[in-house]
Design a protein around this motif. Structure first.
Motif, mmCIF file in Angstrom:
data_model
loop_
_atom_site.group_PDB
_atom_site.id
_atom_site.type_symbol
_atom_site.label_atom_id
_atom_site.label_comp_id
_atom_site.label_asym_id
_atom_site.label_seq_id
_atom_site.Cartn_x
_atom_site.Cartn_y
_atom_site.Cartn_z
ATOM 1 N N LYS A 90 0.824 -1.208 0.000
ATOM 2 C CA LYS A 90 0.000 0.000 0.000
ATOM 3 C C LYS A 90 0.861 1.261 0.000
ATOM 4 O O LYS A 90 0.527 2.266 -0.641
ATOM 5 C CB LYS A 90 -0.918 -0.001 1.227
ATOM 6 N N SER B 230 0.088 -2.685 -9.568
ATOM 7 C CA SER B 230 -0.539 -3.324 -8.415
ATOM 8 C C SER B 230 -0.386 -4.834 -8.493
ATOM 9 O O SER B 230 -0.042 -5.498 -7.515
ATOM 10 C CB SER B 230 -2.018 -2.939 -8.343
ATOM 11 N N ASN C 202 0.610 4.238 -2.724
ATOM 12 C CA ASN C 202 0.341 5.628 -2.299
ATOM 13 C C ASN C 202 1.415 6.576 -2.830
ATOM 14 O O ASN C 202 1.105 7.680 -3.284
ATOM 15 C CB ASN C 202 0.270 5.710 -0.772
#
Length: 424
Positions: free
Chosen positions: A279, A334, A283
Motif C-alpha cells: 500500500k 498493483s 500511495n
C-alpha cells in the motif's frame, strides 16, 4: 545481503540485540531447496532398513572408533566423522557459522563454492538440553533410533525437535562451539520460520569474508578442526538456559502447539507487513501521478525493483507512450507488486497450514489404530489439538480477511487436497 564482516556483525546484532533468548547459528556454503536438514533425512535407506541408524552406531563401535556406552554420544562422534544421523550441526558462535557459510569442508578446495551464495541461519534455541542427560539418552536410544516407536511414527511429532548444548567429546566440537538439533520422526519437517532468521552471503563476498575472519579473529579451517580449547566458562554461563521441563509425550504435544501458534502468527504478521509495504508503494506512486511526474514514477519503480515491463521505455527510463502508461499503470503495477510481495507469503502460509492439517488428520488415524501403543487417546487429542488448531485458524483468518479483504488472491482448492483425509 552480507558483503563484509562488519555487515554480518551488525546484522547479527540487530537480530539478537538485547534479547534474553539464546540463539544458535548454522552456516551452509550454498543454498539448498530446504535448508537445515540433517543428512539422514536425505538417506532413503533409513526407512528401508529398520535399524539403519542403530547399525551405524554399532559398526562405529565394532571398528574401534568409539568406546562410549551412550548411543547419543556415539552418534555425536559419528556426525563429526561424516556418518548420517538425525542430528543437525549448529554453533553457539555466530562467526563459526559464517566461516562454514563461506568455506567448504577442509578436504575440498577453498573456493569450490565461490560461485554460489552462502547462508547463515540464526535459530532461536528453545528448550536446551545437555547431550549427557539421561532423559535425552533414553529418548534417543529407546525412541528415535526405533522407526516404529510412537515418537517416530506419530505424524505430528515430526514437528518436534530438541536443542542440545555442545559436548566436550572431541576437540573439533570444542573449537566449533558446536551444538546439535535433534529431530524426531520418520519424515522431516523444517524448523518453524518463526524461530529462524536467514542471512545471505553473496558469492562475490566469500573470499573477502574468509580473509577478514582469519585476520581479525583467527578463524579458518585450521581453527575449526583442531584438538584443543577450553570451554569451562561457557558451561557455567549456559546451565541456567537448560530446559526446566521434562520429556513427556503430552509435554511435547504442548510444545508443538506453541510452535504452531508462533509460526502461524509470524507468517500472518509477515503478510500484514508486506501488505502495508504494498500500500505504501501504491500511495507513493499515486503522488507522482498527481504531480504528473512520470520520470519520478519510473525511477521510483526502478529503485524499488517494481516491474514496469508492460510498456516500452526510452533510454532515460521513461515510457514511450505516456497515455498508455497512465491508463494501465495502477492495475499492472498493483499486480506486479502483489505477485512479488504479498502472494509469496500467502502461499508459504497456505502450504504450511495444508501440511500441518494433513499431519493432524494422519495423527488422528494413528490414534484410532488398535495395534499401536499410544500414551493418549483420540478424545484427548481432539480436545487438545484439533480444537486449538481450529481456533487458531479462525483467528488468523479473521485478521487476514480484515487486511486483505479488498485484495484479489486466488487460493488453493483445499476440498480436493483433503478429500482422502475425511472432514477438515
Amino acid at each position: 545481503m552480507i558483503e563484509s564482516l562488519f555487515d554480518y556483525i551488525k546484522s547479527i546484532s540487530d537480530i539478537v540485540g538485547d534479547n534474553e533468548k539464546m540463539f544458535v547459528y548454522r552456516g551452509e556454503n550454498k543454498e539448498y531447496p530446504i535448508p537445515c536438514v540433517p543428512n539422514i533425512f536425505r538417506e532413503s535407506r533409513r526407512l528401508e532398513y529398520i535399524n539403519f541408524e542403530k547399525n551405524i552406531i554399532h559398526k562405529i563401535r565394532s571398528e574401534g572408533f568409539d568406546n562410549e556406552t551412550s548411543y547419543l554420544l556415539t552418534a555425536i562422534e559419528a556426525q563429526h566423522g561424516g556418518f548420517p544421523s538425525r542430528l543437525l550441526d549448529v554453533s553457539f558462535n555466530s562467526l563459526i557459522a559464517l566461516h562454514f557459510a563461506v568455506t567448504p569442508f577442509y578436504n575440498e578446495k577453498e573456493d569450490v563454492y565461490d560461485r554460489q551464495d552462502g547462508k547463515v541461519y540464526v535459530i532461536e534455541a528453545n528448550n536446551l538440553y545437555s547431550p549427557s542427560s539421561l532423559e535425552i539418552e533414553e529418548l534417543y536410544s529407546n525412541e528415535l533410533l526405533n522407526n516404529h516407536s510412537f515418537k517416530n511414527e506419530f505424524p505430528l511429532f515430526s514437528y518436534s525437535y530438541k536443542m542440545l548444548d555442545y559436548h566436550t567429546k572431541n576437540s573439533r566440537i570444542k573449537a566449533q562451539q558446536g551444538g546439535f538439533i535433534m529431530f524426531y520422526g520418520n519424515e522431516f519437517r523444517p524448523l518453524p520460520k518463526s524461530v529462524v532468521n536467514e542471512l545471505t552471503i553473496p558469492c562475490l563476498s566469500k573470499k573477502r569474508i574468509r580473509i577478514e575472519l582469519e585476520k581479525l579473529f583467527g578463524i579458518s579451517n585450521a581453527f575449526v578442526y583442531p584438538e584443543m580449547n577450553n570451554v569451562a566458562n561457557r558451561f557455567v554461563n549456559t546451565l541456567e538456559k537448560y530446559s526446566q521441563t521434562g520429556l513427556s509425550d503430552k509435554g511435547d504435544l504442548n510444545n508443538i502447539l506453541e510452535s504452531f501458534y508462533q509460526n502461524i502468527d509470524y507468517c500472518t504478521k509477515k503478510i500484514v507487513y508486506e501488505y502495508n509495504k504494498y500500500k505504501g508503494h501504491l500511495n507513493r506512486l499515486s503522488v507522482y501521478k498527481e504531480e504528473n511526474n512520470i520520470k519520478g514514477m519510473t525511477k521510483y519503480c526502478k529503485q524499488n525493483n517494481i516491474l514496469i515491463n508492460f510498456v516500452d521505455l526510452k533510454k532515460d527510463g521513461s515510457p514511450k507512450n505516456k497515455t498508455k502508461f497512465y491508463k494501465i499503470w495502477e492495475k499492472e503495477i498493483s499486480r506486479s507488486l502483489k505477485n512479488d510481495t504479498i502472494i509469496p507469503e500467502v502461499i508459504a502460509l497456505e502450504r504450511y497450514l495444508i501440511e500441518v492439517t494433513m499431519d493432524i488428520n494422519l495423527s488422528k488415524r494413528y490414534l484410532v489404530d488398535e495395534n499401536k501403543n499410544k500414551p493418549f487417546d483420540e478424545k484427548y487429542f481432539d480436545a487438545k489439538v484439533s480444537k486449538f488448531f481450529e481456533m487458531l485458524l479462525c483467528n488468523q483468518y479473521e485478521i487476514l480477511s480484515l487486511v486483505l479483504g479488498n485484495i484479489d488472491i486466488e487460493l488453493m482448492d483445499w476440498t480436493n487436497i483433503f478429500k482422502e483425509y475425511g472432514d477438515v
